[in-house]
Design an enzyme around this catalytic site. Structure first.
Site, PDB file in Angstrom:
ATOM      1  N   ILE A  13     -37.181   1.035  19.237  1.00  0.00           N
ATOM      2  CA  ILE A  13     -35.848   1.567  18.953  1.00  0.00           C
ATOM      3  C   ILE A  13     -35.502   2.687  19.933  1.00  0.00           C
ATOM      4  O   ILE A  13     -34.370   2.811  20.395  1.00  0.00           O
ATOM      5  CB  ILE A  13     -35.752   2.062  17.504  1.00  0.00           C
ATOM      6  CG1 ILE A  13     -36.081   0.925  16.535  1.00  0.00           C
ATOM      7  CG2 ILE A  13     -34.362   2.603  17.202  1.00  0.00           C
ATOM      8  CD1 ILE A  13     -36.138   1.349  15.077  1.00  0.00           C
ATOM      9  N   ASP A  32     -43.217  10.810  25.449  1.00  0.00           N
ATOM     10  CA  ASP A  32     -43.981   9.682  24.910  1.00  0.00           C
ATOM     11  C   ASP A  32     -45.328   9.622  25.622  1.00  0.00           C
ATOM     12  O   ASP A  32     -45.386   9.737  26.845  1.00  0.00           O
ATOM     13  CB  ASP A  32     -43.211   8.372  25.149  1.00  0.00           C
ATOM     14  CG  ASP A  32     -43.661   7.233  24.253  1.00  0.00           C
ATOM     15  OD1 ASP A  32     -44.871   6.982  24.179  1.00  0.00           O
ATOM     16  OD2 ASP A  32     -42.797   6.582  23.641  1.00  0.00           O
ATOM     17  N   ALA A  82     -40.992   9.299  17.433  1.00  0.00           N
ATOM     18  CA  ALA A  82     -42.437   9.166  17.601  1.00  0.00           C
ATOM     19  C   ALA A  82     -43.169   9.107  16.263  1.00  0.00           C
ATOM     20  O   ALA A  82     -43.272  10.110  15.555  1.00  0.00           O
ATOM     21  CB  ALA A  82     -42.965  10.326  18.445  1.00  0.00           C
ATOM     22  N   LYS A  85     -45.563   2.856  12.600  1.00  0.00           N
ATOM     23  CA  LYS A  85     -44.480   2.286  11.808  1.00  0.00           C
ATOM     24  C   LYS A  85     -44.800   0.979  11.078  1.00  0.00           C
ATOM     25  O   LYS A  85     -43.889   0.338  10.567  1.00  0.00           O
ATOM     26  CB  LYS A  85     -43.261   2.053  12.708  1.00  0.00           C
ATOM     27  CG  LYS A  85     -43.510   1.093  13.871  1.00  0.00           C
ATOM     28  CD  LYS A  85     -42.301   0.999  14.788  1.00  0.00           C
ATOM     29  CE  LYS A  85     -42.517   0.052  15.954  1.00  0.00           C
ATOM     30  NZ  LYS A  85     -42.730  -1.329  15.554  1.00  0.00           N
ATOM     31  N   ASN A 100     -50.572  11.472  12.158  1.00  0.00           N
ATOM     32  CA  ASN A 100     -49.656  11.308  13.289  1.00  0.00           C
ATOM     33  C   ASN A 100     -48.199  11.542  12.897  1.00  0.00           C
ATOM     34  O   ASN A 100     -47.464  12.285  13.563  1.00  0.00           O
ATOM     35  CB  ASN A 100     -49.799   9.910  13.876  1.00  0.00           C
ATOM     36  CG  ASN A 100     -48.916   9.699  15.093  1.00  0.00           C
ATOM     37  OD1 ASN A 100     -49.159  10.250  16.147  1.00  0.00           O
ATOM     38  ND2 ASN A 100     -47.856   8.919  14.931  1.00  0.00           N
ATOM     39  N   SER A 125     -36.354   5.792   7.112  1.00  0.00           N
ATOM     40  CA  SER A 125     -36.548   4.372   6.824  1.00  0.00           C
ATOM     41  C   SER A 125     -36.114   4.050   5.404  1.00  0.00           C
ATOM     42  O   SER A 125     -36.174   4.896   4.502  1.00  0.00           O
ATOM     43  CB  SER A 125     -38.034   4.030   6.990  1.00  0.00           C
ATOM     44  OG  SER A 125     -38.353   2.777   6.432  1.00  0.00           O
ATOM     45  N   TYR A 151     -47.057   4.614   5.021  1.00  0.00           N
ATOM     46  CA  TYR A 151     -45.948   4.728   5.977  1.00  0.00           C
ATOM     47  C   TYR A 151     -44.692   5.235   5.272  1.00  0.00           C
ATOM     48  O   TYR A 151     -44.043   6.186   5.734  1.00  0.00           O
ATOM     49  CB  TYR A 151     -45.658   3.388   6.642  1.00  0.00           C
ATOM     50  CG  TYR A 151     -44.321   3.373   7.364  1.00  0.00           C
ATOM     51  CD1 TYR A 151     -44.170   4.042   8.576  1.00  0.00           C
ATOM     52  CD2 TYR A 151     -43.218   2.720   6.828  1.00  0.00           C
ATOM     53  CE1 TYR A 151     -42.939   4.065   9.235  1.00  0.00           C
ATOM     54  CE2 TYR A 151     -41.991   2.735   7.476  1.00  0.00           C
ATOM     55  CZ  TYR A 151     -41.865   3.409   8.673  1.00  0.00           C
ATOM     56  OH  TYR A 151     -40.647   3.440   9.313  1.00  0.00           O
ATOM     57  N   LYS A 155     -42.352   9.025   5.468  1.00  0.00           N
ATOM     58  CA  LYS A 155     -40.915   9.215   5.626  1.00  0.00           C
ATOM     59  C   LYS A 155     -40.341  10.058   4.481  1.00  0.00           C
ATOM     60  O   LYS A 155     -39.440  10.877   4.679  1.00  0.00           O
ATOM     61  CB  LYS A 155     -40.204   7.866   5.717  1.00  0.00           C
ATOM     62  CG  LYS A 155     -40.578   7.053   6.949  1.00  0.00           C
ATOM     63  CD  LYS A 155     -40.331   7.815   8.239  1.00  0.00           C
ATOM     64  CE  LYS A 155     -40.645   6.985   9.472  1.00  0.00           C
ATOM     65  NZ  LYS A 155     -40.425   7.726  10.739  1.00  0.00           N
ATOM     66  N   ASN A 181     -34.232  -3.070   8.586  1.00  0.00           N
ATOM     67  CA  ASN A 181     -35.223  -3.805   9.369  1.00  0.00           C
ATOM     68  C   ASN A 181     -34.702  -4.157  10.758  1.00  0.00           C
ATOM     69  O   ASN A 181     -33.931  -5.112  10.907  1.00  0.00           O
ATOM     70  CB  ASN A 181     -35.634  -5.075   8.621  1.00  0.00           C
ATOM     71  CG  ASN A 181     -36.421  -4.757   7.376  1.00  0.00           C
ATOM     72  OD1 ASN A 181     -35.878  -4.198   6.426  1.00  0.00           O
ATOM     73  ND2 ASN A 181     -37.701  -5.088   7.359  1.00  0.00           N
ATOM     74  N   LEU A 202     -41.755  -9.359  11.357  1.00  0.00           N
ATOM     75  CA  LEU A 202     -41.543 -10.799  11.199  1.00  0.00           C
ATOM     76  C   LEU A 202     -41.011 -11.486  12.448  1.00  0.00           C
ATOM     77  O   LEU A 202     -41.575 -12.497  12.883  1.00  0.00           O
ATOM     78  CB  LEU A 202     -40.592 -11.042  10.017  1.00  0.00           C
ATOM     79  CG  LEU A 202     -40.199 -12.501   9.755  1.00  0.00           C
ATOM     80  CD1 LEU A 202     -41.428 -13.358   9.498  1.00  0.00           C
ATOM     81  CD2 LEU A 202     -39.224 -12.568   8.571  1.00  0.00           C
ATOM     82  N   ASP A 299     -45.264  -4.487  -0.260  1.00  0.00           N
ATOM     83  CA  ASP A 299     -44.010  -5.177   0.046  1.00  0.00           C
ATOM     84  C   ASP A 299     -43.055  -5.143  -1.154  1.00  0.00           C
ATOM     85  O   ASP A 299     -43.459  -5.380  -2.299  1.00  0.00           O
ATOM     86  CB  ASP A 299     -44.278  -6.634   0.434  1.00  0.00           C
ATOM     87  CG  ASP A 299     -44.613  -6.787   1.902  1.00  0.00           C
ATOM     88  OD1 ASP A 299     -44.402  -5.826   2.664  1.00  0.00           O
ATOM     89  OD2 ASP A 299     -45.092  -7.862   2.289  1.00  0.00           O
TER      90      ASP A 299
END
Length: 338
Positions: A13, A32, A82, A85, A100, A125, A151, A155, A181, A202, A299
């Site tokens: 992104i 980066d 950064a 993900k 991180n 997210s 993850y 966030k 997504n 995916l 999920d």
């Protein structure tokens, strides 16, 4: 031209946002260390934009390195991408994700406050919503359900850190963009999602399966409470997400904020895993071998955005369709395999 520091700017992104920033007259500076990206993306960014893109190769978690690398620079805004993900990977390696993702945010926020940066955009997210009870279309005010992945928790914690920093009186204008997504690639086919190792997302797994790199796609779960039994997500073209960050900067530059603004970035439309596979097969003309597998821990069955706030505050809405995103991702996949 306003200097905008883009942490993780060589990533998926981040790199597309760098293109949009340059096209809109900003001067992005990438920070980066390429631990989760490829240095070749810099060359492609310069080919697309016709501009030299400054790159600072340091670990954004390292406070001393960041301070030394940015000493004397005039930075008007920061976009912080950064972070690790992958939901599944975070379940396997939670400490890596907490270390991180939290340390990098604290480091760059601290630097921003000390150096009187005006505007700050945080890459958040939709995972912060968990699986809200009885809710599929989420607004920014939706009561979150249980967040099942480390993850997602990073966030949640990140947004709380922003809120606490703002409450402390720090003169930062801050947005947290909760995007859904991301899929697709730059229409040129020169940059796109390039996973290191086996893809966690995916669409790149679909495209890699179509070209024979992966032998077969596994669809995780077949009995979710959705029309075809597979998970439903709000898939949004990465170029639309990139544009949302530029619109976010415009908003921050003209609107002094008393609090952090949290904004959904999505299409407002849900697409199932099987629907995305069929869309790819229709667009590409390639069959994708796949099978059902066990559900993955963490999920969510179905979630998509209510994007009304982004339209109202940022004057932003999506321009690309799912078919556009799939077509661009396929062009990118074919291009990198030549």
């Amino acid at each position: 031209m306003k200097n905008i520091l883009v942490t993780g700017g060589a990533g998926y992104i981040g790199s597309h946002t760098v293109v949009q920033l340059i096209e809109k007259g900003y001067a992005p500076i990438i920070l980066d260390d390429f631990r989760n990206s490829h240095e070749t993306v810099i060359r492609e960014l310069e080919t697309i934009t016709g501009k030299k893109v400054p790159v600072i190769a340091v670990d954004v978690c390292d406070k001393k390195e960041v301070a030394a690398a940015l000493e004397g620079m005039q930075i008007e805004g920061v976009i912080h991408f950064a972070a690790y993900k992958a939901v599944g990977e975070s379940v396997t390696n939670p400490l890596q994700y907490y270390r991180n993702n939290i340390e990098s945010l604290v480091t760059i926020l601290d630097w921003s406050v000390r150096n009187k940066v005006t505007n700050f955009i945080f890459s958040s997210s939709c995972t912060i919503y968990g699986e809200p009870e009885g809710v599929k279309e989420v607004t920014e005010g939706t009561q979150p359900g249980i967040v099942r992945s480390p993850y997602g928790q990073t966030k949640v914690i990140g947004e709380q850190i922003l809120t606490d920093v703002k409450k402390s009186g720090a003169p930062l204008n801050m947005l947290a963009l909760r995007y859904f997504n991301p899929i697709g690639a730059h229409p040129s086919g020169l940059i796109g999602e390039l996973p290191i190792g086996k893809p966690n997302n995916l669409l790149p797994f679909i495209t890699q399966t179509a070209v024979g790199i992966q032998p077969e796609l596994t669809v995780f779960g077949s009995d979710y409470p959705t029309p075809d039994g597979t998970c439903i997500r709000d898939y949004i073209h990465v170029m639309d997400i990139a544009d949302a960050h530029v619109q976010g900067l415009h908003f921050l530059e003209t609107t002094p904020l008393q609090d952090v603004e949290f904004i959904n970035i999505g299409t407002g439309k849900g697409t199932s895993v099987l629907e995305l596979i069929r869309t790819f097969e229709n667009v590409s003309g390639q069959a994708v071998p796949w099978k059902f597998g066990e559900k993955r821990h963490g999920d969510v069955a179905e979630i998509y955005a209510n994007p009304a706030k982004s339209k109202k505050l940022l004057n932003w809405s999506t321009k690309y369709t799912t078919e556009d995103a799939v077509r661009d991702a396929w062009r990118w996949e074919l291009n990198i395999r030549r």
